[in-house]
Design a protein around this motif. Sequence first.
Motif, mmCIF file in Angstrom:
data_model
loop_
_atom_site.group_PDB
_atom_site.id
_atom_site.type_symbol
_atom_site.label_atom_id
_atom_site.label_comp_id
_atom_site.label_asym_id
_atom_site.label_seq_id
_atom_site.Cartn_x
_atom_site.Cartn_y
_atom_site.Cartn_z
ATOM 1 N N ASP A 1 4.961 38.520 38.122
ATOM 2 C CA ASP A 1 6.373 38.378 37.796
ATOM 3 C C ASP A 1 6.474 37.480 36.572
ATOM 4 O OD1 ASP A 1 9.209 38.737 38.432
ATOM 5 O OD2 ASP A 1 9.180 36.565 38.697
ATOM 6 N N THR A 2 7.534 37.690 35.801
ATOM 7 C CA THR A 2 7.749 36.804 34.656
ATOM 8 C C THR A 2 9.110 36.138 34.805
ATOM 9 O OG1 THR A 2 8.770 38.584 33.389
ATOM 10 C CG2 THR A 2 6.423 38.271 33.075
ATOM 11 N N THR B 1 12.060 34.577 32.337
ATOM 12 C CA THR B 1 12.379 34.758 30.917
ATOM 13 C C THR B 1 13.619 33.950 30.540
ATOM 14 O OG1 THR B 1 13.719 36.664 31.478
ATOM 15 C CG2 THR B 1 11.446 37.093 30.892
ATOM 16 N N ILE C 1 9.394 35.336 27.214
ATOM 17 C CA ILE C 1 8.769 34.974 28.496
ATOM 18 C C ILE C 1 8.573 33.458 28.563
ATOM 19 C CG2 ILE C 1 6.648 35.183 29.854
ATOM 20 C CD1 ILE C 1 6.372 38.022 28.811
ATOM 21 N N ASP D 1 9.608 43.816 33.245
ATOM 22 C CA ASP D 1 8.446 42.981 32.908
ATOM 23 C C ASP D 1 7.512 43.694 31.936
ATOM 24 O OD1 ASP D 1 8.761 40.617 34.857
ATOM 25 O OD2 ASP D 1 9.031 42.362 36.130
#
Lengths: 720, 127
Positions: A534-535, A537, A548, A622
């Motif tokens: 998962d990111t 941002t 990110i 993502d």
Amino acid sequence: MKRSNIFWLFAVASAAFTVLVVASLAFLFWQQLPPTEKDLVARLAHDYIGYIFSAAVFLLAGLGFALDWLFRLYILPLDKLAEETRLIHSVNPSHRIHLEGSRDIVRLVNIINESADQYEYLNSQLNTEIERARADADEEKNILAAVMAELPEGVLICNKDGRILLYNKRARRYLVGEIGSIESSDVSPGRFIGLGRSVFGVIDKHLIVHALDEIARKLKSEDADIASYFVTMGADQRLLRVEAVPLLDHRRQFTGFVLIFRDITRQMESGSRLNVLLRSLGRGTRASLASIRAAIEAIIEYPNMDSGKLQKFKEIIHSETITIGRIIDDATSSHFINLRSYWPLTQMSGRDMLAATARKAEEILGIDILTEAADEDLWLKVDSYSIISALTFLQKQLIEVTGSHRLIYKMAREGRFACFDIIWEGKPVRPETLRKWEEQPVAVDRQALSSTLKEIIEQHAAEIWSHAYKDRQKAYLRLLFPVAESVENGRIRNLTILPKSRPEFFDFDLFSQPGQRPELDQHLLPELTYTVFDTETTGLDPQGGDEILSIGAVRIVNNRILREECFDQLVDPRRRIPEESIRIHGILPEMVTGQPPIEKALPSFLQFSEDTILVAHNAAFDMRMLQLKEELSGVRFSNPVLDTMLLSAVVQPGQKDHDMEGIAARLGISIVGRHTALGDALVTAEIFLKLIPLLKKQGIATLGQARSASRKTYYARLKY
Amino acid sequence: MGKKILIVDDEPSIIVPLQFLMEQNGYDTMVAFSGEEAMESILADPPDLILLDIMLPIIDGFEVCQRVRERSELDHVRIIMITAMGSEANIAKGLALGADAYITKPFSNAAVVEKVRELLKQKDETK
């Protein structure tokens, strides 16, 4: 198509059909009437058109309401009932159904809920039994794990493809340093160690291939010491001595290998200091003593020498005694470390060395080697990988310079030395050419060692030169090695053969783990290795310049989340972090100061996710984030991708809510650490594991099937 | 005319006594402080004997020895290698490359003179 849409299409079609039938009947009726009655009917219709139209509208509306009532109270609830019942008996026995519908449906819901209570009770009873049995087994496992963890050596076990089946903490510390993310200051692509990963990610493949070749040869010749040894550089400039031991199954087939690591950095440091000390003392004092002795002997021998000369000799004696003092001072305070000069060597017979060198030369350089027999009992002390690489490198240079493709090997004993001669027809190598070769790093077949030829020769206390034979027809390149006087019969590593039954303590299913190849689509979902990520941002608009801030990931191997093997990296976005996004992820500007920028973080993440399937919730977002950084980072993620949001829509089309909280609640997963990249990755991983059995019930068992089902869902049309 | 001896070493403190010693024994001397200088001197005016240190910068004593032995016109030149390294592998290499004798530092003056005399005598005999 959604079920409600199907229903309304059906209702409209029914209404249209009814109108058509009524109109057809009216038309036929009209055709049979005589003109006078037609007039009468037309008049009646004209006079009462309002009533007739109203009756038709009311009739159709009544029909519509009846159908809607039927749909809401019977059909829709039945659909949801089926989905939620499946949830109860597949992944979440504590789930209970709460539906509005007809009395019959509500009754059915109550019955199912009661059955679920019963099922949950029985299930928990069964689980308690299983847990109790497992606890006993776990205790044994824990004892073994504790023993493994406390071993003074790093241990790593691989299957025959080099996939890691087991490792202890020390092996991880030796090879990759302390677990965690890449360092912010000097970011190099990280090295990762993990179950199911390839060992070649942490140890040079050529070293292992060389060791396995040597083991195969020893097995063939039924050597007593079956191990192969090499030295490699681990994390934090650690020098590791590695012992490779094969694992054979009960049919004596090679099934894997064990690598045992010892940290020899300190030993090397102290050894090399001593070595340097002795050398500088020896060389330096000898030279100075020579000057003093020559001067004094001249003074004694020639007492009548002129006073100028005498004065000169006295000055020499004086300055050389000062030099000796300085050499001793330097030597005793020296912290000079030359790790290469005290390289650990193992014994190898001259014959084996000739054979291994010839094989490599024929294989890599494609030349013919004629070997003149070596003495039977000639043993050398070598680091076989580096010396054979060095010899191959030398021959490569030789071919270029002399053009000769036919070489002769000869190994003979001369006093305390073994001469390894490489012979060809023609002139010897010029000394300046040989000097140039000596300064070069040894590079063969696209692989380069960090040592130069000169360093490798020094490690072996060897000498090298080229000279012509007396007849001047032939020349040779000679390596002079000290002979190892006796074969060490100390600690030797015997052969390990696995018993016919499976080992009791560990699950070695990875022995049959398939490699990660393009035909992955055929593999069953639980068999594959995943990186769930998962990111976080700065916002939700990748195209509009959002960046990110953090990447979190965990791995799933053999249907199990490996919480120890996680990736958790903050990233410097090099832009302002909007207040509204901070409220969601809590990443403050000062937290990303000094963290690596995205082009440094992504290569490391690429390595972490190598050879795995990527999984994310709403992966389109993502992946778009990652794709936009392809050019900047030079990193491209070509792994197959699965999206838990799409998979959830595949298994529960009746549910409107496919966000992470909604799915987690339905599947009975508690959410901890939401909106940190690693926390969300963990929840996504748990969701994914629970979705796999649900997918299977719908006939979606392989990666290929999961990917094509995902593509068909409505949500797949979302684009970022 | 006395025999010519070339002394090659990068340390003046050893060159001075060696030069004195050789001169006292009736030899003509030349000196060189590096391998390159030695080669120039040898080619310009070939000596009868070279006292050759191994540890020289860039072109070491082994290489000087090898270059001399490659030239047949210098076959008559005798070479004594002198080194502070004193390892057996070094000695083996030096002799294989064509040195006539080997002396390890520190040495006795008498031994050097003896070795020089012996080699030059052999040379005369083989003429």
